[in-house]
Motif scaffolding. Structure first.
Motif, PDB file in Angstrom:
ATOM      1  N   LEU A  14     119.025  58.474  56.873  1.00  0.00           N
ATOM      2  CA  LEU A  14     118.102  58.504  58.008  1.00  0.00           C
ATOM      3  C   LEU A  14     116.857  57.676  57.725  1.00  0.00           C
ATOM      4  CD1 LEU A  14     118.352  62.222  59.212  1.00  0.00           C
ATOM      5  CD2 LEU A  14     119.600  60.199  60.007  1.00  0.00           C
ATOM      6  N   THR A  15     116.457  57.626  56.471  1.00  0.00           N
ATOM      7  CA  THR A  15     115.362  56.725  56.100  1.00  0.00           C
ATOM      8  C   THR A  15     115.785  55.280  56.321  1.00  0.00           C
ATOM      9  OG1 THR A  15     114.537  58.296  54.459  1.00  0.00           O
ATOM     10  CG2 THR A  15     113.829  56.010  54.220  1.00  0.00           C
ATOM     11  N   GLY A  16     117.014  54.936  55.932  1.00  0.00           N
ATOM     12  CA  GLY A  16     117.523  53.588  56.177  1.00  0.00           C
ATOM     13  C   GLY A  16     117.631  53.275  57.652  1.00  0.00           C
ATOM     14  N   LEU A  17     117.953  54.277  58.466  1.00  0.00           N
ATOM     15  CA  LEU A  17     118.041  54.063  59.916  1.00  0.00           C
ATOM     16  C   LEU A  17     116.700  53.642  60.495  1.00  0.00           C
ATOM     17  CD1 LEU A  17     119.793  54.239  62.494  1.00  0.00           C
ATOM     18  CD2 LEU A  17     119.089  56.645  62.672  1.00  0.00           C
ATOM     19  N   ARG A  18     115.619  54.120  59.925  1.00  0.00           N
ATOM     20  CA  ARG A  18     114.290  53.715  60.398  1.00  0.00           C
ATOM     21  C   ARG A  18     114.106  52.209  60.269  1.00  0.00           C
ATOM     22  NH1 ARG A  18     110.580  57.276  56.786  1.00  0.00           N
ATOM     23  NH2 ARG A  18     109.169  55.575  57.292  1.00  0.00           N
ATOM     24  N   ALA A  19     114.637  51.620  59.198  1.00  0.00           N
ATOM     25  CA  ALA A  19     114.540  50.169  59.032  1.00  0.00           C
ATOM     26  C   ALA A  19     115.317  49.457  60.129  1.00  0.00           C
ATOM     27  CB  ALA A  19     115.062  49.757  57.656  1.00  0.00           C
ATOM     28  N   VAL A  20     116.510  49.954  60.451  1.00  0.00           N
ATOM     29  CA  VAL A  20     117.309  49.354  61.529  1.00  0.00           C
ATOM     30  C   VAL A  20     116.526  49.389  62.834  1.00  0.00           C
ATOM     31  CG1 VAL A  20     119.418  49.571  62.894  1.00  0.00           C
ATOM     32  CG2 VAL A  20     119.490  49.939  60.422  1.00  0.00           C
ATOM     33  N   ALA A  21     115.912  50.531  63.144  1.00  0.00           N
ATOM     34  CA  ALA A  21     115.136  50.659  64.376  1.00  0.00           C
ATOM     35  C   ALA A  21     113.974  49.670  64.406  1.00  0.00           C
ATOM     36  CB  ALA A  21     114.623  52.093  64.515  1.00  0.00           C
ATOM     37  N   ALA A  22     113.266  49.545  63.297  1.00  0.00           N
ATOM     38  CA  ALA A  22     112.122  48.624  63.241  1.00  0.00           C
ATOM     39  C   ALA A  22     112.573  47.183  63.409  1.00  0.00           C
ATOM     40  CB  ALA A  22     111.377  48.801  61.917  1.00  0.00           C
ATOM     41  N   TYR A  23     113.688  46.818  62.794  1.00  0.00           N
ATOM     42  CA  TYR A  23     114.162  45.436  62.883  1.00  0.00           C
ATOM     43  C   TYR A  23     114.699  45.121  64.275  1.00  0.00           C
ATOM     44  CZ  TYR A  23     113.823  45.763  57.792  1.00  0.00           C
ATOM     45  OH  TYR A  23     113.361  45.955  56.509  1.00  0.00           O
ATOM     46  N   ALA A 285     123.398  62.446  58.974  1.00  0.00           N
ATOM     47  CA  ALA A 285     122.955  63.615  58.217  1.00  0.00           C
ATOM     48  C   ALA A 285     124.121  64.436  57.681  1.00  0.00           C
ATOM     49  CB  ALA A 285     122.066  64.497  59.098  1.00  0.00           C
ATOM     50  N   LEU A 286     125.246  64.450  58.398  1.00  0.00           N
ATOM     51  CA  LEU A 286     126.342  65.343  58.049  1.00  0.00           C
ATOM     52  C   LEU A 286     127.536  64.653  57.403  1.00  0.00           C
ATOM     53  CD1 LEU A 286     126.580  67.689  61.179  1.00  0.00           C
ATOM     54  CD2 LEU A 286     125.827  68.323  58.889  1.00  0.00           C
ATOM     55  N   GLU A 287     127.760  63.389  57.747  1.00  0.00           N
ATOM     56  CA  GLU A 287     129.019  62.736  57.396  1.00  0.00           C
ATOM     57  C   GLU A 287     128.827  61.688  56.305  1.00  0.00           C
ATOM     58  OE1 GLU A 287     130.700  63.082  61.992  1.00  0.00           O
ATOM     59  OE2 GLU A 287     129.937  61.174  61.220  1.00  0.00           O
ATOM     60  N   GLU A 288     129.836  61.571  55.479  1.00  0.00           N
ATOM     61  CA  GLU A 288     129.829  60.532  54.455  1.00  0.00           C
ATOM     62  C   GLU A 288     130.712  59.385  54.924  1.00  0.00           C
ATOM     63  OE1 GLU A 288     131.175  60.073  49.832  1.00  0.00           O
ATOM     64  OE2 GLU A 288     130.051  61.871  50.393  1.00  0.00           O
ATOM     65  N   THR A 289     130.070  58.325  55.387  1.00  0.00           N
ATOM     66  CA  THR A 289     130.779  57.171  55.918  1.00  0.00           C
ATOM     67  C   THR A 289     130.255  55.905  55.239  1.00  0.00           C
ATOM     68  OG1 THR A 289     129.149  56.880  57.687  1.00  0.00           O
ATOM     69  CG2 THR A 289     131.063  58.265  58.176  1.00  0.00           C
ATOM     70  N   LEU A 294     125.656  52.742  53.198  1.00  0.00           N
ATOM     71  CA  LEU A 294     124.874  51.507  53.275  1.00  0.00           C
ATOM     72  C   LEU A 294     123.405  51.811  53.560  1.00  0.00           C
ATOM     73  CD1 LEU A 294     124.723  48.392  53.402  1.00  0.00           C
ATOM     74  CD2 LEU A 294     125.270  48.580  55.844  1.00  0.00           C
ATOM     75  N   LEU A 295     123.159  52.622  54.589  1.00  0.00           N
ATOM     76  CA  LEU A 295     121.775  52.934  54.952  1.00  0.00           C
ATOM     77  C   LEU A 295     121.094  53.796  53.898  1.00  0.00           C
ATOM     78  CD1 LEU A 295     122.126  53.651  58.782  1.00  0.00           C
ATOM     79  CD2 LEU A 295     121.293  51.569  57.672  1.00  0.00           C
ATOM     80  N   GLY A 296     121.877  54.603  53.187  1.00  0.00           N
ATOM     81  CA  GLY A 296     121.314  55.473  52.161  1.00  0.00           C
ATOM     82  C   GLY A 296     121.264  54.858  50.783  1.00  0.00           C
ATOM     83  N   SER A 297     121.655  53.582  50.671  1.00  0.00           N
ATOM     84  CA  SER A 297     121.577  52.897  49.373  1.00  0.00           C
ATOM     85  C   SER A 297     120.119  52.709  48.963  1.00  0.00           C
ATOM     86  CB  SER A 297     122.260  51.534  49.466  1.00  0.00           C
ATOM     87  OG  SER A 297     121.562  50.679  50.364  1.00  0.00           O
ATOM     88  N   ARG A 298     119.909  52.304  47.738  1.00  0.00           N
ATOM     89  CA  ARG A 298     118.533  52.114  47.255  1.00  0.00           C
ATOM     90  C   ARG A 298     117.808  51.059  48.079  1.00  0.00           C
ATOM     91  NH1 ARG A 298     118.209  51.550  40.823  1.00  0.00           N
ATOM     92  NH2 ARG A 298     115.994  51.562  41.428  1.00  0.00           N
ATOM     93  N   THR A 299     118.532  50.004  48.446  1.00  0.00           N
ATOM     94  CA  THR A 299     117.919  48.959  49.272  1.00  0.00           C
ATOM     95  C   THR A 299     117.607  49.484  50.660  1.00  0.00           C
ATOM     96  OG1 THR A 299     119.091  47.216  48.071  1.00  0.00           O
ATOM     97  CG2 THR A 299     118.230  46.652  50.251  1.00  0.00           C
ATOM     98  N   GLY A 300     118.580  50.166  51.278  1.00  0.00           N
ATOM     99  CA  GLY A 300     118.349  50.716  52.610  1.00  0.00           C
ATOM    100  C   GLY A 300     117.211  51.709  52.631  1.00  0.00           C
ATOM    101  N   GLU A 301     117.152  52.541  51.596  1.00  0.00           N
ATOM    102  CA  GLU A 301     116.087  53.534  51.518  1.00  0.00           C
ATOM    103  C   GLU A 301     114.724  52.870  51.348  1.00  0.00           C
ATOM    104  OE1 GLU A 301     115.175  57.694  49.108  1.00  0.00           O
ATOM    105  OE2 GLU A 301     116.703  56.296  48.374  1.00  0.00           O
TER     106      GLU A 301
END
Length: 371
Positions: A14-23, A285-289, A294-301
Motif C-alpha cells: 500500500l505504501t508502494g501504491l501511493r507512488a503509483v497514485a502520485a506518478y 492488503a490481503l493477497e500475495e500477488t 512489486l509494490l511492496g519491494s524495497r524500491t516500491g516502498e
C-alpha cells in the motif's frame, strides 16, 4: 495473511501504491509523450487525475483500519493523539513546500498566504491552485481527517451510505452559503462541490473505511478461493485501467447535454471508480500477488515513502523549476523528482514528523506544564 489484530499491521504494497497514485497525477499534469502505443498512453495519462481518487480511498482505508476502535469510548486522549499524528504526518512538509512555492512564484498576497497556510484554499475557487498547485486536494484530505473521528464513532449506526448522504447534505448547505454575496467566491456551484471538496468526494474515503472494516476488521473473512486467486487485486487493477481508457470516450458518446455529462462523469468518477480502487487496496492488503510483491519491494516502498513530497512538489517545482531550467525531458524530470522525494523523506519528512510528535506529545506537555 489476515491476523486478528489487523489494525496494527503495516502493508508495504500500500505504501508502494501511493507512488503509483502520485506518478499518475504527474502524468496527468505533464502529459509526457511515449514513442510507442501513443494513443494508449495519451488516454492513460489524460485520466491520471484518478491517482487522486486512489489517494482518497487509500486514506479512508488506512484511517479506518488504524482508528476504528480508538473513538468507541469517546476517549478525549485518543482524539488528541489522533490529531497530533495527523498534523505531524502532513503539515510540516506541506508548510515548507507551500512557503517555498509562494516565494518562488513571488506571490505575497495576504489572502493567498492565509488560505494556503490554513489549508483552506480548496473551498475557494480563486485560491484552489495557488501555492503548491495541488493544495485543493489537501483541503479535501484535511476535511476528511476532521470528520473521521465522528464518522468512525457512529459508523455502526449510520454505515457507508447514510454517512455519504449526511455529508452530501452538509455540502448542500455549504453550496447555499456560497450563493450569498461574499467577498470571495466560496463553493460556488455543484460542479465545484462534487469535483473539488470533501463533501462531494466523501464516498471515496467512506468506501475505503468500509473495505477496511468488512475485509480486515470483520470476523467474517473474505472468500478464501477468491483471495487465493488474487481476485480483489486483479479485478481492481483491470477496473481502474478500463476506467482510465474508456470513461472519456464513453462520456463523449452521450448526447451533448452538459447536465447529463456532468452527472455521468461525477457518478462514475466519485461513486463507481472507488469500488474498483477499494478492491485493489483490499487485494494488496490481503493477497500475495506479483503486483503486491512489486509494490511492496524495497524500491516500491522507498518510492511510496517519498510520494508525499513528490506530490506536493511536482506541480510547481517539477515544471517551473526542473523542466524549464534543468532538464526539458518530462520523463527525466519524473526521475529527478522521484530521487529528490525519496531523499527528502529520509532527511526531511521523517525527522520533522518525529520532532513534532516528540515536541507535542501529551507526556512532554504534562512534564513542561508541571515545571
Amino acid at each position: 495473511m489476515r491476523t486478528p489484530d489487523a489494525s496494527g499491521r503495516y502493508f508495504p504494497a500500500l505504501t508502494g501504491l501511493r507512488a503509483v497514485a502520485a506518478y499518475l497525477v504527474y502524468a496527468h499534469h505533464a502529459k509526457p509523450q511515449v514513442p510507442f502505443a501513443t494513443p494508449f498512453f495519451n488516454n492513460l495519462f489524460r485520466e491520471g487525475h484518478m491517482g487522486v481518487s486512489i489517494f482518497f480511498v487509500l486514506s479512508g482505508f488506512l484511517i479506518g483500519l488504524r482508528y476504528s476502535q480508538s473513538f468507541q469510548a469517546e476517549d478525549s486522549a485518543a482524539w488528541r493523539q489522533y490529531v497530533l499524528h495527523r498534523v505531524a504526518r502532513i503539515y510540516p512538509v506541506y508548510l515548507l513546500c507551500t512557503i517555498a512555492a509562494l516565494v518562488f512564484r513571488q506571490d505575497f498576497r495576504p489572502g493567498v498566504w492565509l488560505m494556503n497556510l490554513s489549508m483552506a484554499q480548496g473551498l475557494f475557487p480563486a485560491y484552489s491552485f495557488t501555492g503548491i498547485g495541488v493544495g485543493w486536494s489537501m483541503t479535501v484530505e484535511v476535511c476528511f481527517y476532521a470528520a473521521a473521528p465522528l464518522v468512525l464513532l457512529y459508523w455502526e449506526k449510520l454505515g457507508l451510505f447514510r454517512w455519504f448522504l449526511v455529508t452530501l447534505l452538509a455540502g448542500g448547505l455549504l453550496l447555499l452559503i456560497g450563493q450569498s454575496p461574499l467577498p470571495v467566491s466560496f463553493v460556488p456551484d455543484g460542479n465545484f462541490l462534487l469535483r473539488a471538496t470533501f463533501f462531494g468526494r466523501c464516498f471515496e474515503f467512506y468506501l475505503g473505511i468500509w473495505c477496511a472494516k468488512r475485509f480486515l476488521l470483520s470476523s467474517a473473512p473474505p472468500l478464501a478461493s477468491a483471495q487465493k486467486a488474487g481476485a480483489f487485486t486483479y479485478v481492481g487493477s483491470l477496473g481502474i485501467l478500463a476506467f482510465m481508457l474508456l470513461m472519456a470516450p464513453a462520456i463523449n458518446l452521450l448526447p451533448d447535454f452538459p447536465a447529463l455529462r456532468f452527472l455521468t462523469f461525477h457518478t462514475m468518477n466519485n461513486l463507481v471508480l472507488p469500488v474498483f480502487i477499494g478492491s485493489l487496496v483490499t487485494g494488496l492488503a490481503l493477497e500475495e500477488t506479483a503486483l503486491s510483491k512489486l509494490l511492496g519491494s524495497r524500491t516500491g516502498e522507498a518510492l511510496g515513502k517519498g510520494s508525499y513530497i513528490f506530490y506536493l512538489a511536482h506541480y510547481t517545482f517539477g515544471f517551473d523549476l526542473l523542466y524549464f531550467h534543468v532538464w526539458q525531458n518530462k520523463g527525466g524530470v519524473l526521475l529527478l523528482l522521484a530521487l529528490i522525494s525519496v531523499v527528502g523523506y529520509y532527511v526531511l519528512e521523517a525527522p520533522l514528523r518525529k520532532k513534532v510528535l516528540k515536541m507535542f506529545s501529551p507526556r512532554r506537555f504534562v512534564e513542561t506544564k508541571s515545571r
